[in-house]
Scaffold this motif. Structure first.
Motif: not given
Length: 192
Positions: A109-112, A119-128, A137-144
């Motif tokens: 997905y990083r090259k999609a 991309r931010a949504m999928l970065d977070f999903a992959l971290k979960v 908290d920084a993960d929430f800030e990026r999504l906000h």
């Protein structure tokens, strides 16, 4: 690979499950293997599909149906779940009408060709998916910063976690994607 747990026959299932499966068959033109595969345990089937529907069919929030399927495809690829990548990749192709993007998300997905918000949504999903204990908290800030609110973030995490269960059940049981999934969204659907 074949299924390690043979699916029950449609006529052996409780009426509510059989009715739902027949509705899916009418709409899709076939019965996705997950519906019969999980029906071997009716109480679990009901709980699984109730939670699935609560996550994937909800109208509120800023996640589109395509966003939700994109989360499933990317995290299922990380979990190496053939069934979910193929089945939900088909649904993603239909919702997004972008077969190439769906294949890109399934591989990397990083090259999609997706938006920075996706991309931010999928970065977070992959971290979960891969490092949920490292969420901060920084993960929430990026999504906000991309317009997601806390309820959207909950949805991203819940979809990821739910399909982690689904991925593992499909993989351990040997569930294979229906052949129909491979062409869905790649060519026009035949009229009945």
């Amino acid at each position: 690979m074949t299924e390690r747990y043979p699916a029950p026959t449609l006529d052996s299932l409780p009426e509510d499950i059989r009715t739902r499966i027949l509705e899916v068959q009418e709409k899709a033109g076939f019965i996705p293997n997950v519906f019969l595969g999980f029906a071997r345990r009716p109480a679990e089937w009901r709980a699984f599909f109730a939670y699935h529907d609560a996550l994937m069919l909800k109208e509120e929030g800023s996640l589109s149906k395509g966003d939700r399927e994109m989360i499933v495809v990317a995290t299922s690829a990380a979990n190496q779940c053939l069934y979910c990548v193929v089945a939900h990749g088909a649904i993603l192709r239909i919702y997004e009408k972008k077969p190439l993007v769906t294949d890109q998300v399934a591989v990397n997905y990083r090259k999609a060709d997706i938006t920075p918000r996706q991309r931010a949504m999928l970065d977070f999903a992959l971290k979960v998916c891969e490092q949920s204990s490292a969420i901060e908290d920084a993960d929430f800030e990026r999504l906000h910063a991309h317009g997601f609110d806390d309820e959207d973030i909950w949805d991203i995490a819940a979809i990821t976690a739910f399909f982690g269960l689904s991925n593992r059940m499909a993989s351990f049981s040997g569930m294979m994607p229906n052949p129909e999934f491979y062409l869905m969204g790649r060519q026009p659907r035949e009229k009945k």
